[in-house]
Structures are given as C-alpha cells and as structure tokens.
Design an enzyme around this catalytic site. Structure first.
Site, PDB file in Angstrom:
ATOM      1  CE  LYS A   9      34.113  52.219  45.201  1.00 55.32           C
ATOM      2  NZ  LYS A   9      35.311  51.781  45.893  1.00 55.32           N
ATOM      3  CE  LYS A  14      39.771  47.528  38.473  1.00 55.79           C
ATOM      4  NZ  LYS A  14      39.359  47.990  39.805  1.00 55.79           N
ATOM      5  CE  LYS A  40      44.468  48.050  43.494  1.00 54.47           C
ATOM      6  NZ  LYS A  40      43.659  47.029  44.219  1.00 54.47           N
ATOM      7  CG  ASP A 124      37.800  54.285  40.686  1.00 52.98           C
ATOM      8  OD1 ASP A 124      37.122  54.458  41.698  1.00 52.98           O
ATOM      9  OD2 ASP A 124      38.347  53.204  40.412  1.00 52.98           O
TER      10      ASP A 124
HETATM   11  P1  ADP Z   1      40.689  45.500  42.101  1.00 56.68           P
HETATM   12  O1  ADP Z   1      41.583  44.807  41.134  1.00 56.68           O
HETATM   13  O2  ADP Z   1      39.337  45.814  41.532  1.00 56.68           O
HETATM   14  O3  ADP Z   1      41.314  46.711  42.713  1.00 56.68           O
HETATM   15  P2  ADP Z   1      41.152  43.144  43.717  1.00 56.68           P
HETATM   16  O4  ADP Z   1      40.872  42.052  42.740  1.00 56.68           O
HETATM   17  O5  ADP Z   1      42.580  43.448  44.009  1.00 56.68           O
HETATM   18  O6  ADP Z   1      40.391  44.479  43.310  1.00 56.68           O
HETATM   19  O7  ADP Z   1      40.356  42.759  45.045  1.00 56.68           O
HETATM   20  C1  ADP Z   1      40.403  43.541  46.215  1.00 56.68           C
HETATM   21  C2  ADP Z   1      40.330  42.613  47.436  1.00 56.68           C
HETATM   22  O8  ADP Z   1      39.072  41.945  47.454  1.00 56.68           O
HETATM   23  C3  ADP Z   1      41.401  41.526  47.409  1.00 56.68           C
HETATM   24  O9  ADP Z   1      41.919  41.364  48.698  1.00 56.68           O
HETATM   25  C4  ADP Z   1      40.635  40.283  46.963  1.00 56.68           C
HETATM   26  O10 ADP Z   1      41.182  39.086  47.486  1.00 56.68           O
HETATM   27  C5  ADP Z   1      39.259  40.547  47.538  1.00 56.68           C
HETATM   28  N1  ADP Z   1      38.202  39.874  46.760  1.00 56.68           N
HETATM   29  C6  ADP Z   1      37.873  40.087  45.476  1.00 56.68           C
HETATM   30  N2  ADP Z   1      36.838  39.308  45.092  1.00 56.68           N
HETATM   31  C7  ADP Z   1      36.497  38.563  46.176  1.00 56.68           C
HETATM   32  C8  ADP Z   1      35.495  37.559  46.449  1.00 56.68           C
HETATM   33  N3  ADP Z   1      34.624  37.171  45.515  1.00 56.68           N
HETATM   34  N4  ADP Z   1      35.464  37.015  47.683  1.00 56.68           N
HETATM   35  C9  ADP Z   1      36.318  37.411  48.647  1.00 56.68           C
HETATM   36  N5  ADP Z   1      37.273  38.337  48.472  1.00 56.68           N
HETATM   37  C10 ADP Z   1      37.370  38.921  47.252  1.00 56.68           C
HETATM   38 MG    MG Z   2      43.438  45.379  40.487  1.00 60.54          MG
END
Ligand code: ADP
Ligand code: MG
Length: 271
Positions: A9, A14, A40, A124
């Site tokens: 999601k 990710k 994104k 998603d």
């Molecule tokens: P996605 O790629 O799935 O959209 P992101 O990797 O960009 O998600 O993460 C979304 C937010 O959550 C970011 O601000 C990231 O720093 C935070 N985040 C992800 N994993 C963790 C974790 N294990 N602990 C704390 N913050 C996290």
């Molecule tokens: Mg991402």
C-alpha cells in the site's frame, strides 16, 4: 541475476525498506539496480542523498534527444544504480504508463542487468503498468510489505490475488517469496502479520519495527544503513537482506476472502 519486487500500500514503507535493502546488498559488494515504480518517484531519494533524479516519463516527455543510460540511471550510496519511472501529470494519463515506458526503455538500452534488480512498486491497484514487474518474466520473487493495519493487509491480500492469478499461466514464473512486516506500533502486530503470511501460504521473512532512527535518517536524507550503520535498525535491514538472499521458499499464494481477512484482523484487535 535476481529480480525482486516489493509491493504494498502507498505510505507503508516500501521505499524505505527497498532503499535500505539495496544499501545493505551494495555494501556486501553486489551490483544493485533499484527501480522506483511509483508515481510518487521518491523511491531512490535517500540513496541519492536527497537528490530528486529525473523520471523516465519526464525525460521521455521532454524528448530532447535519444535517451542514453546516463540520462536515466544515477549512482547513489555504495554504487546502487537508481531509476525512477515517474508518473503522469495529475488528471492526464494512466499512472502505470511510466512503468511500462521505463521497462521498454531499459530493455532497449540493455540496462536491466546487475546482481540484483529491486522493483519498488505501488500496490494499491495491481493493473496495467503496476503488474508489469511481475509479468513477462521480470521479477520472479515478490515480497509484500504490510503493517498490521487492515487497509495495508487488504492491499497485500490483493497483490497476493494478482500473483495467484498470474501464476495460473504455466509460462509465468512469478511467485510470492514472503511478507515483510513494517511496524506501525500496533499491539501484537508481529504475530498478526506472521499469521497473515501463513494464511496466504507464505511466510514472514522479517518484521521491521517502527523506529525513530528511520525518521532521523530521513531528515538527514540518508538510508539507515548509511546514516546509522551501527544501530539496531540497520541490523534489522541487513538481516532482512541476508534472509532474502538465502530465501528459496517461493509459493503460489492462497489469498483470503475479505471475511476471513477481516476476522483475522479483528481477532487481534479484540485481544
Ligand atoms: P512507501 O514507499 O510505501 O510509500 P515510504 O517508504 O516512503 O512508504 O514510507 C512512508 C513514511 O514512513 C516515511 O516518512 C518513512 O520514513 C516512514 N517509515 C517507513 N518505515 C518506517 C519504520 N520502520 N519506522 C519509522 N518510520 C518509517
Ligand atoms: Mg515509495
């Protein structure tokens, strides 16, 4: 060459997970290519120390000249090669088109090479371009990234459905290779994600706790592996990277019905 896709999601973690895994593998001397397959286009940002690299879709739109490898692939932390597929301008076009265009271009340039290719894919909606990394023999190993939240489990279950459907085609080699739990500080979350993984005929390969180190690293525009290599969180990512390298348990998943998924999540909520 191993081709690994991380699906989940939006906002589940990710890119954070992919970038830290890529960094851990690169530190071991592996040649890694990370391809951000999310409109994104911030998959590789921490590997690039905050630099936003041009997306394949933007470069194709500008069409200044025939694109060469150095237009689309940028070298980040520890030599990880980074690509961002990009997305359409809001309101126009299909979000998956960037991914399709990226595969076509990288194929044409002979750039889909290395020890490991990591596809970081928004899961998603698993249609068109978003299904591309697991179709046509690209990523044979799919990892689902999920927390214990129902919406995130719901998305993971949907991706499992897509894998199961695609693998009905005998020529398809795509398999579910595991579930990566990324914590949201929910009670008994690790047990819930692990039970979900078992229920869909797979296994949880790692549970990554919610950690302030991730936030601190992000504010410093670095992966955890780069920013705090001695931290326990860095060790979690390195251990997950090792588990994935050794993993041979690939399955055709058995996705849950919505009722079964909900009752699984609610059972943990009530405890
Ligand atoms: P996605 O790629 O799935 O959209 P992101 O990797 O960009 O998600 O993460 C979304 C937010 O959550 C970011 O601000 C990231 O720093 C935070 N985040 C992800 N994993 C963790 C974790 N294990 N602990 C704390 N913050 C996290
Ligand atoms: Mg991402």
């Amino acid at each position: 060459m191993r081709q690994i896709a991380l699906y989940g999601k939006g906002g589940i973690g990710k890119s954070t997970t992919s970038a830290n895994l890529s960094a851990a593998w690169a530190d071991k001397g592996l040649d890694v290519l990370q391809i951000g397959c999310d409109p994104k286009h911030d998959s590789t940002r921490m590997l690039m120390h905050g630099r936003v690299i041009p997306t394949v879709l933007d470069l194709l739109r500008e069409q200044k000249h025939d694109l060469i490898v150095s237009d689309v692939i940028y070298t980040g932390y520890s030599g990880v090669r980074c690509v961002e597929a990009g997305g359409p301008e809001p309101g126009i076009g299909c979000a998956g088109r960037g991914i399709i265009a990226t595969f076509q271009l990288l194929e044409k340039l002979g750039a889909l090479r290395g020890d490991l290719i990591v596809y970081d894919v928004l899961g998603d909606v698993v249609c068109g371009g978003f299904a591309m990394p697991m179709r046509e023999g690209y990523a044979k190993e799919v990892y689902l990234v999920t927390s214990g939240e129902l919406m995130s489990l719901y998305a993971a279950n949907n991706i499992a459905k897509a894998i199961s459907r695609l693998s009905a085609n005998k020529r398809s080699q795509v398999r579910l290779a595991g579930v990566i739990g990324n914590g949201k500080n929910i009670e008994c979350e690790e047990e819930l994600v692990s039970e979900f993984a078992d229920a869909i005929g797979s296994q949880m390969v790692a549970f990554i706790p919610r950690s302030k180190t991730v936030t601190q690293a992000e504010l410093n525009k670095k992966t955890v592996i780069d920013y705090a290599p001695a931290s326990s969180q860095a060790e979690v990512y390195r251990s997950c990277a090792d588990t994935i390298l050794l993993n041979t348990e690939f399955s055709i998943p058995t996705p849950l019905s919505i009722d079964d998924l909900e009752s699984l999540a609610y059972r943990y909520l009530k405890e």
